[in-house]
Design a protein around this motif. Structure first.
Motif, PDB file in Angstrom:
ATOM      1  N   SER A 173       3.427  -3.376  25.277  1.00 36.25           N
ATOM      2  CA  SER A 173       3.736  -4.261  23.229  1.00 36.25           C
ATOM      3  C   SER A 173       4.809  -4.257  23.447  1.00 36.25           C
ATOM      4  CB  SER A 173       3.516  -2.466  23.131  1.00 36.25           C
ATOM      5  OG  SER A 173       4.735  -1.737  22.528  1.00 36.25           O
ATOM      6  N   PRO A 174       4.906  -5.279  21.931  1.00 39.22           N
ATOM      7  CA  PRO A 174       6.056  -5.316  20.643  1.00 39.22           C
ATOM      8  C   PRO A 174       6.696  -4.433  20.041  1.00 39.22           C
ATOM      9  CG  PRO A 174       4.095  -5.693  19.533  1.00 39.22           C
ATOM     10  CD  PRO A 174       3.704  -5.440  21.058  1.00 39.22           C
ATOM     11  N   VAL A 175       8.313  -4.259  20.108  1.00 36.54           N
ATOM     12  CA  VAL A 175       8.655  -3.381  19.680  1.00 36.54           C
ATOM     13  C   VAL A 175       8.417  -3.179  17.728  1.00 36.54           C
ATOM     14  CG1 VAL A 175      10.573  -2.500  17.824  1.00 36.54           C
ATOM     15  CG2 VAL A 175      10.464  -3.665  20.111  1.00 36.54           C
ATOM     16  N   PHE A 176       7.491  -2.045  17.610  1.00 34.15           N
ATOM     17  CA  PHE A 176       6.920  -2.067  16.392  1.00 34.15           C
ATOM     18  C   PHE A 176       7.436  -1.068  14.925  1.00 34.15           C
ATOM     19  CE2 PHE A 176       2.890  -1.543  19.168  1.00 34.15           C
ATOM     20  CZ  PHE A 176       2.560  -2.542  18.434  1.00 34.15           C
ATOM     21  N   ALA A 177       7.690  -1.781  13.932  1.00 31.32           N
ATOM     22  CA  ALA A 177       7.952  -0.897  13.201  1.00 31.32           C
ATOM     23  C   ALA A 177       7.012   0.035  12.760  1.00 31.32           C
ATOM     24  CB  ALA A 177       8.185  -1.765  11.745  1.00 31.32           C
ATOM     25  N   VAL A 178       7.384   1.369  12.765  1.00 32.20           N
ATOM     26  CA  VAL A 178       6.588   3.031  12.490  1.00 32.20           C
ATOM     27  C   VAL A 178       6.910   2.945  10.390  1.00 32.20           C
ATOM     28  CG1 VAL A 178       7.094   5.318  12.358  1.00 32.20           C
ATOM     29  CG2 VAL A 178       7.359   3.648  14.970  1.00 32.20           C
ATOM     30  N   MET A 179       5.655   3.023  10.119  1.00 31.55           N
ATOM     31  CA  MET A 179       5.652   2.857   8.068  1.00 31.55           C
ATOM     32  C   MET A 179       4.990   4.222   7.912  1.00 31.55           C
ATOM     33  SD  MET A 179       4.887  -1.132   7.869  1.00 31.55           S
ATOM     34  CE  MET A 179       5.996  -0.430   6.132  1.00 31.55           C
ATOM     35  N   MET A 180       5.734   4.946   7.119  1.00 32.42           N
ATOM     36  CA  MET A 180       5.432   5.906   6.809  1.00 32.42           C
ATOM     37  C   MET A 180       4.645   6.099   5.122  1.00 32.42           C
ATOM     38  SD  MET A 180       4.712   9.493   7.780  1.00 32.42           S
ATOM     39  CE  MET A 180       5.756   9.482   9.401  1.00 32.42           C
ATOM     40  N   ARG A 181       4.220   7.033   4.446  1.00 36.85           N
ATOM     41  CA  ARG A 181       3.729   7.321   3.645  1.00 36.85           C
ATOM     42  C   ARG A 181       3.530   8.381   3.675  1.00 36.85           C
ATOM     43  NH1 ARG A 181      -2.031   4.615   1.005  1.00 36.85           N
ATOM     44  NH2 ARG A 181      -2.164   6.042   0.612  1.00 36.85           N
ATOM     45  N   PRO A 182       2.888   9.225   1.678  1.00 36.54           N
ATOM     46  CA  PRO A 182       2.606  10.307   1.791  1.00 36.54           C
ATOM     47  C   PRO A 182       0.333   9.987   1.388  1.00 36.54           C
ATOM     48  CG  PRO A 182       4.332  10.403   0.057  1.00 36.54           C
ATOM     49  CD  PRO A 182       3.595   8.957   0.645  1.00 36.54           C
ATOM     50  N   LEU A 183       0.059  11.344   2.475  1.00 41.27           N
ATOM     51  CA  LEU A 183      -1.436  10.289   2.767  1.00 41.27           C
ATOM     52  C   LEU A 183      -2.044  10.545   0.368  1.00 41.27           C
ATOM     53  CD1 LEU A 183      -3.756  10.844   4.943  1.00 41.27           C
ATOM     54  CD2 LEU A 183      -4.150  12.624   3.292  1.00 41.27           C
ATOM     55  N   GLN A 184      -1.781  11.391   0.254  1.00 40.95           N
ATOM     56  CA  GLN A 184      -2.375  10.785  -1.351  1.00 40.95           C
ATOM     57  C   GLN A 184      -1.328  11.011  -2.044  1.00 40.95           C
ATOM     58  OE1 GLN A 184      -6.217  12.221  -1.828  1.00 40.95           O
ATOM     59  NE2 GLN A 184      -6.345  12.619   0.214  1.00 40.95           N
ATOM     60  N   LEU A 185      -1.508   9.708  -3.218  1.00 42.28           N
ATOM     61  CA  LEU A 185      -0.655   9.225  -3.632  1.00 42.28           C
ATOM     62  C   LEU A 185      -0.338   9.264  -5.047  1.00 42.28           C
ATOM     63  CD1 LEU A 185      -0.201   5.080  -2.317  1.00 42.28           C
ATOM     64  CD2 LEU A 185       1.122   7.598  -1.719  1.00 42.28           C
ATOM     65  N   TRP A 211       0.538  -1.428  -0.027  1.00 38.61           N
ATOM     66  CA  TRP A 211       0.086   0.168  -0.049  1.00 38.61           C
ATOM     67  C   TRP A 211       0.882   0.856   0.159  1.00 38.61           C
ATOM     68  CZ3 TRP A 211      -3.973  -0.748   4.518  1.00 38.61           C
ATOM     69  CH2 TRP A 211      -4.720  -2.483   4.050  1.00 38.61           C
ATOM     70  N   SER A 212       2.516   1.119  -0.523  1.00 42.50           N
ATOM     71  CA  SER A 212       3.091   1.907  -0.305  1.00 42.50           C
ATOM     72  C   SER A 212       3.658   2.462   1.015  1.00 42.50           C
ATOM     73  CB  SER A 212       2.184   3.251  -1.079  1.00 42.50           C
ATOM     74  OG  SER A 212       2.183   2.545  -2.442  1.00 42.50           O
ATOM     75  N   TYR A 213       3.950   2.368   2.240  1.00 41.94           N
ATOM     76  CA  TYR A 213       4.052   2.495   3.167  1.00 41.94           C
ATOM     77  C   TYR A 213       5.172   1.862   3.174  1.00 41.94           C
ATOM     78  CZ  TYR A 213      -0.375   3.810   5.312  1.00 41.94           C
ATOM     79  OH  TYR A 213      -1.488   4.005   5.739  1.00 41.94           O
ATOM     80  N   GLU A 214       6.754   3.117   3.780  1.00 39.17           N
ATOM     81  CA  GLU A 214       7.670   2.200   3.901  1.00 39.17           C
ATOM     82  C   GLU A 214       8.417   2.378   5.741  1.00 39.17           C
ATOM     83  OE1 GLU A 214      10.117   4.785   1.285  1.00 39.17           O
ATOM     84  OE2 GLU A 214       9.258   4.339  -0.346  1.00 39.17           O
ATOM     85  N   GLU A 215       9.055   1.799   6.325  1.00 38.53           N
ATOM     86  CA  GLU A 215       9.710   1.860   7.570  1.00 38.53           C
ATOM     87  C   GLU A 215      10.392   3.166   7.367  1.00 38.53           C
ATOM     88  OE1 GLU A 215      11.916  -0.879  10.339  1.00 38.53           O
ATOM     89  OE2 GLU A 215      10.826  -2.241   9.102  1.00 38.53           O
ATOM     90  N   VAL A 216      10.157   3.790   8.511  1.00 35.17           N
ATOM     91  CA  VAL A 216      11.037   4.609   9.116  1.00 35.17           C
ATOM     92  C   VAL A 216      12.073   4.933   9.794  1.00 35.17           C
ATOM     93  CG1 VAL A 216       9.809   6.756   7.631  1.00 35.17           C
ATOM     94  CG2 VAL A 216       9.135   6.390   9.896  1.00 35.17           C
ATOM     95  N   GLY A 217      11.439   3.183  11.166  1.00 35.10           N
ATOM     96  CA  GLY A 217      12.124   3.556  11.918  1.00 35.10           C
ATOM     97  C   GLY A 217      11.429   1.953  13.420  1.00 35.10           C
ATOM     98  N   ARG A 218      11.624   2.007  14.332  1.00 36.44           N
ATOM     99  CA  ARG A 218      11.104   1.503  15.739  1.00 36.44           C
ATOM    100  C   ARG A 218      11.402   1.870  16.509  1.00 36.44           C
ATOM    101  NH1 ARG A 218      12.029  -4.972  13.326  1.00 36.44           N
ATOM    102  NH2 ARG A 218      12.162  -4.476  11.372  1.00 36.44           N
ATOM    103  N   GLN A 219       9.963   1.938  17.231  1.00 37.11           N
ATOM    104  CA  GLN A 219       9.587   2.335  18.777  1.00 37.11           C
ATOM    105  C   GLN A 219       8.601   0.783  18.914  1.00 37.11           C
ATOM    106  OE1 GLN A 219       5.799   4.657  19.152  1.00 37.11           O
ATOM    107  NE2 GLN A 219       6.585   5.584  17.171  1.00 37.11           N
ATOM    108  N   LYS A 220       9.006   1.251  20.495  1.00 36.27           N
ATOM    109  CA  LYS A 220       8.001   0.737  21.833  1.00 36.27           C
ATOM    110  C   LYS A 220       7.802   0.868  22.328  1.00 36.27           C
ATOM    111  CE  LYS A 220       8.884  -2.967  25.538  1.00 36.27           C
ATOM    112  NZ  LYS A 220       8.083  -4.320  24.970  1.00 36.27           N
ATOM    113  N   PRO A 221       6.326   1.800  21.950  1.00 38.33           N
ATOM    114  CA  PRO A 221       5.239   2.580  22.621  1.00 38.33           C
ATOM    115  C   PRO A 221       4.846   2.754  24.459  1.00 38.33           C
ATOM    116  CG  PRO A 221       3.458   2.248  21.212  1.00 38.33           C
ATOM    117  CD  PRO A 221       5.644   0.529  20.778  1.00 38.33           C
ATOM    118  N   PHE A 222       4.531   1.110  24.674  1.00 41.66           N
ATOM    119  CA  PHE A 222       4.285   1.018  25.691  1.00 41.66           C
ATOM    120  C   PHE A 222       4.912  -0.342  26.182  1.00 41.66           C
ATOM    121  CE2 PHE A 222       0.528   2.034  23.168  1.00 41.66           C
ATOM    122  CZ  PHE A 222      -0.186   2.979  23.917  1.00 41.66           C
ATOM    123  N   GLU A 223       4.926  -0.285  27.445  1.00 35.20           N
ATOM    124  CA  GLU A 223       5.527  -1.464  28.301  1.00 35.20           C
ATOM    125  C   GLU A 223       5.457  -2.630  27.879  1.00 35.20           C
ATOM    126  OE1 GLU A 223       6.406  -2.885  32.699  1.00 35.20           O
ATOM    127  OE2 GLU A 223       6.816  -0.758  32.253  1.00 35.20           O
TER     128      GLU A 223
END
Length: 183
Positions: free
Chosen positions: A171-183, A157-169
């Motif tokens: 939670s798993p470590v998540f891949a942070v994904m980003m894309r332009p809203l309008q493609l 769906w055109s998302y790309e990984e930009v980093g990793r984070q663990k937002p909650f104690e």
């Protein structure tokens, strides 16, 4: 593709039980309900916290009969957001600066088993994004979910990984994904 209706709402009270029921069913399908982060109680806490933020919106997919098949929800990131505070991967200067109109956080999506693999998730995603004017959209995904298949769907769906984070104690470590809203 099943005949699906999409209902938008910004009132968590009118959709809360439906969202909780689908969450329990879907996370149960994947054997995740015994993990504290995925427990109904913890999910409900997050749902209510997200829904209290300005701009929160959900889309519930239903059959013409009214039977729910899935949901998604998201919120624009406010200038005071904590979204970026748990990054493990450093990001470039300015990347995490939020204005309230820069980034839409796509926070959750669930589709019931009988309707998976039929494009319902993509349609839910696209329906939520419709009408939004933010520059970009971000989401978190467990890179191990489905042996990497869930992350691969977002990449398609055109998302790309930009980093990793663990937002909650819990939670798993998540891949942070980003894309332009309008493609």
């Amino acid at each position: 593709m099943p005949d699906i209706d999409f209902r938008r709402s910004s009132d968590v009270n009118e959709v809360r039980q439906t969202i909780l029921d689908i969450h329990i069913e879907v996370r149960g399908d994947f054997g995740l309900l015994d993990r504290p982060f995925n427990s109904p109680e913890r999910f409900d806490e997050r749902l209510l916290a997200y829904a209290a933020r300005p701009g929160w919106e959900t889309v519930v997919a239903t059959l013409p009969s009214g039977e729910p098949v899935g949901f998604c929800f998201g919120t624009p990131l406010a200038p005071t957001t904590g979204w970026w505070s748990s990054m493990i991967t450093p990001l470039p200067d300015g990347y995490t600066t939020e204005t309230g109109t820069r980034t839409l956080a796509f926070q959750e999506i669930c589709v019931r088993k009988a309707w998976r693999g039929q494009g319902v998730a993509r349609r839910l995603h696209d329906e939520l994004l419709t009408g939004h004017t933010e520059e970009r959209v971000t989401l978190l995904v467990n890179p191990a979910a489905g042996d990497g298949k869930v992350k691969a769907v977002y990449e398609s769906w055109s998302y790309e990984e930009v980093g990793r984070q663990k937002p909650f104690e819990d939670s798993p470590v998540f891949a942070v994904m980003m894309r332009p809203l309008q493609l």
